[in-house]
Design a protein around this motif. Structure first.
Motif, PDB file in Angstrom:
ATOM      1  N   ALA A 154       0.830  -1.209   0.000  1.00 11.10           N
ATOM      2  CA  ALA A 154       0.000   0.000   0.000  1.00 11.10           C
ATOM      3  C   ALA A 154       0.863   1.257   0.000  1.00 11.10           C
ATOM      4  O   ALA A 154       0.517   2.265  -0.625  1.00 11.10           O
ATOM      5  N   ALA A 155       2.002   1.207   0.680  1.00 11.47           N
ATOM      6  CA  ALA A 155       2.886   2.386   0.716  1.00 11.47           C
ATOM      7  C   ALA A 155       3.451   2.667  -0.675  1.00 11.47           C
ATOM      8  O   ALA A 155       3.525   3.825  -1.116  1.00 11.47           O
ATOM      9  N   VAL A 156       3.856   1.595  -1.377  1.00 12.98           N
ATOM     10  CA  VAL A 156       4.381   1.785  -2.734  1.00 12.98           C
ATOM     11  C   VAL A 156       3.272   2.319  -3.636  1.00 12.98           C
ATOM     12  O   VAL A 156       3.484   3.241  -4.437  1.00 12.98           O
ATOM     13  N   ASP A 157       2.089   1.768  -3.487  1.00 13.77           N
ATOM     14  CA  ASP A 157       0.950   2.204  -4.279  1.00 13.77           C
ATOM     15  C   ASP A 157       0.638   3.679  -4.007  1.00 13.77           C
ATOM     16  O   ASP A 157       0.407   4.467  -4.937  1.00 13.77           O
ATOM     17  N   THR A 158       0.623   4.061  -2.766  1.00 11.77           N
ATOM     18  CA  THR A 158       0.380   5.458  -2.388  1.00 11.77           C
ATOM     19  C   THR A 158       1.413   6.384  -3.028  1.00 11.77           C
ATOM     20  O   THR A 158       1.084   7.443  -3.567  1.00 11.77           O
ATOM     21  N   ALA A 159       2.679   5.964  -2.962  1.00 10.14           N
ATOM     22  CA  ALA A 159       3.747   6.799  -3.522  1.00 10.14           C
ATOM     23  C   ALA A 159       3.580   6.959  -5.027  1.00 10.14           C
ATOM     24  O   ALA A 159       3.711   8.064  -5.572  1.00 10.14           O
ATOM     25  N   THR A 160       3.266   5.853  -5.702  1.00 12.59           N
ATOM     26  CA  THR A 160       3.115   5.906  -7.155  1.00 12.59           C
ATOM     27  C   THR A 160       1.937   6.801  -7.552  1.00 12.59           C
ATOM     28  O   THR A 160       2.039   7.658  -8.444  1.00 12.59           O
ATOM     29  N   ARG A 161       0.817   6.592  -6.864  1.00  8.50           N
ATOM     30  CA  ARG A 161      -0.389   7.362  -7.175  1.00  8.50           C
ATOM     31  C   ARG A 161      -0.174   8.850  -6.893  1.00  8.50           C
ATOM     32  O   ARG A 161      -0.511   9.735  -7.686  1.00  8.50           O
ATOM     33  N   LEU A 162       0.469   9.138  -5.776  1.00  9.13           N
ATOM     34  CA  LEU A 162       0.753  10.513  -5.390  1.00  9.13           C
ATOM     35  C   LEU A 162       1.675  11.183  -6.401  1.00  9.13           C
ATOM     36  O   LEU A 162       1.494  12.358  -6.763  1.00  9.13           O
ATOM     37  N   GLY A 163       2.672  10.428  -6.869  1.00  9.50           N
ATOM     38  CA  GLY A 163       3.575  10.950  -7.893  1.00  9.50           C
ATOM     39  C   GLY A 163       2.804  11.340  -9.145  1.00  9.50           C
ATOM     40  O   GLY A 163       3.010  12.420  -9.710  1.00  9.50           O
ATOM     41  N   ASP A 164       1.880  10.453  -9.559  1.00 12.70           N
ATOM     42  CA  ASP A 164       1.050  10.746 -10.737  1.00 12.70           C
ATOM     43  C   ASP A 164       0.259  12.034 -10.524  1.00 12.70           C
ATOM     44  O   ASP A 164       0.205  12.902 -11.402  1.00 12.70           O
ATOM     45  N   GLU A 165      -0.381  12.140  -9.366  1.00 18.10           N
ATOM     46  CA  GLU A 165      -1.199  13.324  -9.074  1.00 18.10           C
ATOM     47  C   GLU A 165      -0.389  14.616  -9.134  1.00 18.10           C
ATOM     48  O   GLU A 165      -0.875  15.662  -9.555  1.00 18.10           O
ATOM     49  N   LEU A 166       0.868  14.525  -8.686  1.00 17.30           N
ATOM     50  CA  LEU A 166       1.700  15.725  -8.593  1.00 17.30           C
ATOM     51  C   LEU A 166       2.582  15.919  -9.824  1.00 17.30           C
ATOM     52  O   LEU A 166       3.398  16.839  -9.878  1.00 17.30           O
ATOM     53  N   GLY A 167       2.423  15.029 -10.806  1.00 14.45           N
ATOM     54  CA  GLY A 167       3.225  15.156 -12.029  1.00 14.45           C
ATOM     55  C   GLY A 167       4.692  14.826 -11.820  1.00 14.45           C
ATOM     56  O   GLY A 167       5.569  15.360 -12.498  1.00 14.45           O
ATOM     57  N   LEU A 168       4.969  13.919 -10.875  1.00 14.95           N
ATOM     58  CA  LEU A 168       6.357  13.544 -10.584  1.00 14.95           C
ATOM     59  C   LEU A 168       6.641  12.131 -11.086  1.00 14.95           C
ATOM     60  O   LEU A 168       5.739  11.310 -11.213  1.00 14.95           O
ATOM     61  N   THR A 169       7.914  11.858 -11.373  1.00 15.04           N
ATOM     62  CA  THR A 169       8.338  10.523 -11.779  1.00 15.04           C
ATOM     63  C   THR A 169       8.928   9.832 -10.559  1.00 15.04           C
ATOM     64  O   THR A 169      10.000  10.185 -10.095  1.00 15.04           O
ATOM     65  N   VAL A 170       8.209   8.848 -10.068  1.00 16.37           N
ATOM     66  CA  VAL A 170       8.609   8.201  -8.816  1.00 16.37           C
ATOM     67  C   VAL A 170       9.129   6.792  -9.098  1.00 16.37           C
ATOM     68  O   VAL A 170       8.440   5.994  -9.728  1.00 16.37           O
ATOM     69  N   SER A 171      10.346   6.511  -8.623  1.00 15.15           N
ATOM     70  CA  SER A 171      10.857   5.129  -8.646  1.00 15.15           C
ATOM     71  C   SER A 171      11.036   4.654  -7.215  1.00 15.15           C
ATOM     72  O   SER A 171      11.430   5.419  -6.339  1.00 15.15           O
TER      73      SER A 171
END
Lengths: 461, 461
Positions: free
Chosen positions: A356-373
């Motif tokens: 869930a933490a990885v999912d949250t980070a990925t989704r949040l990155g999308d919302e903020l227009g960031l590229t998250v690895s």
């Protein structure tokens, strides 16, 4: 203690100082090197730098600092990622990188005693011929004093623990200039209060560690490295937890997510990998028959979690190549985002919350227009995200970090698994620890009433 | 809070107390049960006993104690061996044995959260169906709160560590009645000062632990138990250290010396054993092929150290019988010395000093006319000696203990590996920790300025 150069510390110095003279370097060109940390974060120019060689010189420096009201920032290799080493005012830098003697290696006791500036690769070079290793591996070639100060850990923590578990005893200089020994160089003790662990992770704010006795572990006879691709992060995490539940001798258990694997393909200019989440695994077996059985058991587990491919590296060369890729991840991301700086988050969560933490980070990155690895020490629930940014989206990346930490704390996690609080995470301290922060402040005031030891780091008094 | 019986606490109580009323038991027959500890050591009759059920009742008790200046002694199962629980004046006993709910077991997180009165066997009964266990095993069925308070460990520490390593987070009531949470229920954190470990081993003198989140470990698939006899203690210790150096998955590594093995033979009325030093060993293997290879490797090692015999127990029944003997050691010694009381020393030393420590103890026993048996957690360097005594040679046994501790400290060891300081080992504290004792006192004064929490235990302020 004499000084030369642009600044003058004052005449009180000569009389107040009762130890050996220690030259304070105040050359602007030198001081400027201490104003930027590894992340590119900038601090003030410090008032000077000293290079103590041993505990006596550290104690003398602290007594002088106390007499003159000079705040001190201790540092080793300078690899902090959270602003621990940046001056905020008129601090004097106590650079311990030259206090770097290995004082003792005892193969029978599985211990080594070192000065704080000794780096982990330096120590490992000294113990390898005894068949022993110092196992805490934070990536950077950090100093052991600095690693203790931040309670560093890293890729091998799943099997060997971090600095709390691997420092048995220390010597430290307190804010009044006195020298104490904390803990004992034995496997266990129930004698008195655990002050050894109070200093570990305190970032030089409660005392200056001047010597450490650390545990060494046998270099494993039989080491295999595995890389396994999964359809989803959740599948990779479930497989990892099942390996831990099977008590397999896993010593590294690292997750790289799909964007990370894609970056590695691009970096190598080849389609080496499925661009899906992957686990990088080390297994330390006691013998060849054990190794074969343990690899088979891992194969069984990952297949049950729909693994896409499975690569086993058995020779030293193959293993090196497999891990080289994992270590190249940051360079691969840098190559994909030229001109960017990078934020590396460091939250850790219970195993049940990793996916869930990885999912949250990925989704949040999308919302903020960031590229998250994501590159996580999954065996410890430590979920690093790596996010490129520039001046144009600095606010977004800060919002990303804040939101991720709030989420993490709300599910029982910690703002920092291994990097420490430093300057940058102070704002989360009370959200994580509540009223215990008042206790931390009371202890800081008791041990350092004049707030001279790395002031403003970890907490404000 | 109301009380009944022989004592009267005073009328300030009703107004000062802002929590739920808690009955104070002052019946002499009840209080007398709290005047003697497991070792037969006697204390004063306490002023009363309360039985809080949860954190709110503990906090209310502490606030009332503070308002009335009443010192408190917390206890769980009452298995302390060092006088931690004995009243010295007018203390109120806070008996937490009824605060014993298991609040949560999370198989995915490998954690359990419990109230402090939960015992280790109670917890293990609750986790076994998840395939998990709580691994700290001090022998006694101690409470987890008490085990945390003394930093208990025991036979499995060589593989799993003691309470520092196995308590992830706690809740505690401080001397001002406030409730804090210390640590986080994750595998690692570098956030703030390590207060969780400050309370572990502090024997209820810095705060009262009201909840613990502990690590659980998988129950091993494949467990073998071995008993090996050696010609000398030195040979047994050398073999043990070589096993550790080979990174074998040893989870128990216990030494019983020749007098101990002779006592076991006498106890069983049979010549079961060579009356020479023996190692009792558990090996936790990941699979049957691994178990076979690991047993062979141990055979190779012990032969190289001139082992006299080698017994492997593979079935549950065989294993149980093998360890039953080891657990009978104390009863065997009791049977050999009817009417005697027993001193159990608890020093721990670096591995390189174990054989010399056993030798010193044996020689010293001879000089003082004492019968000394050694039963050591050799994998941790924790050398228990068991010495029968009566009123006639109480001074000699005290001299034995003092001399053994002085020797241990002179070679870098600790006065107490796992039992704690309590009342009986306070006299060794400064010899072991030097000026760090002043730091311990400063912390005690900061956290408990009125000296209400288990006063006079661990240290005097």
């Amino acid at each position: 203690m004499e000084e030369h150069g642009a600044h003058d510390i004052g005449s009180a110095m000569t009389t107040a100082f009762d130890g050996p003279p220690l030259e304070i370097d105040t050359r602007p060109g030198i001081l400027d090197q201490y104003t930027i940390d590894e992340t590119g974060r900038a601090g003030q120019r410090p008032r000077g730098v000293v290079y103590p060689a041993d505990v006596d010189e550290v104690a003398a420096t602290v007594r002088w600092a106390r007499a003159t009201g000079t705040p001190l920032i201790c540092r080793g290799a300078g690899t902090s990622l959270e602003g621990h080493l940046l001056a905020q005012g008129n601090e004097l830098i106590v650079d311990l990188s030259q206090s770097n003697s290995i004082l003792d290696v005892s193969p029978t006791d599985f211990t080594a005693t070192v000065q704080p500036g000794v780096t982990r690769t330096q120590l490992n070079a000294a113990t390898v011929e005894s068949g022993l290793q110092f196992t805490v591996d934070p990536g950077a070639d950090a100093s052991l004093g600095g690693m203790a100060a931040t309670n560093a850990s890293g890729t091998t923590t799943v099997r060997y623990g971090g600095m709390h578990a691997n420092v048995l005893a220390s010597q430290a200089v307190l804010a009044d200039g006195s020298v104490v020994r904390l803990g004992r160089a034995v496997r266990k003790s129930s004698s008195g209060y655990d002050l050894k662990d109070l200093l570990i992770g305190s970032a030089g704010t409660l005392g200056i560690i001047t010597e450490l006795t650390v545990r060494l572990h046998p270099i494993p006879e039989c080491l295999r490295s595995l890389r396994v691709s999964f359809p989803t992060v959740a599948a990779a995490v479930d497989a990892a937890v099942e390996m831990l539940g099977a008590a397999l001798p896993v010593s590294r258990l690292e997750l790289v997510d799909a964007p990370g694997m894609a970056a590695l393909n691009a970096f190598h200019g080849a389609d080496h990998y499925a661009e899906t989440p992957a686990l990088f695994i080390d297994v330390e077996s006691s013998s060849e028959p054990a190794a074969i059985a343990e690899e088979q058991e891992i194969q069984r587990i990952v297949k049950a979690h729909k693994a896409i491919d499975f690569t086993a590296a058995r020779s030293h060369t193959e293993r090196h190549a497999l891990w080289e890729d994992r270590h190249n991840l940051f360079f691969a991301l840098k190559a994909r985002h030229p001109g960017s700086r990078f934020m590396v988050t460091d939250t850790a969560v219970p195993y049940s919350q990793i996916a869930a933490a990885v999912d949250t980070a990925t989704r949040l990155g999308d919302e903020l227009g960031l590229t998250v690895s994501v590159a996580g020490h999954i065996g410890d629930g430590n979920v690093h995200t790596i996010v490129p940014y520039t001046d144009l989206n600095h606010d977004a990346v800060q919002q990303f970090s804040d939101t991720l930490v709030h989420h993490t704390l709300s599910v029982g996690g910690t703002a920092t698994g291994e990097h420490g609080i430093g300057l940058t995470k102070k704002k989360y301290l009370r959200e994580e620890h509540g009223a215990a922060v008042d206790l931390m402040i009371a202890i800081k005031r008791t041990l350092d009433p004049d707030n001279l030891l790395n002031p403003g780091k970890v907490l404000d008094t």
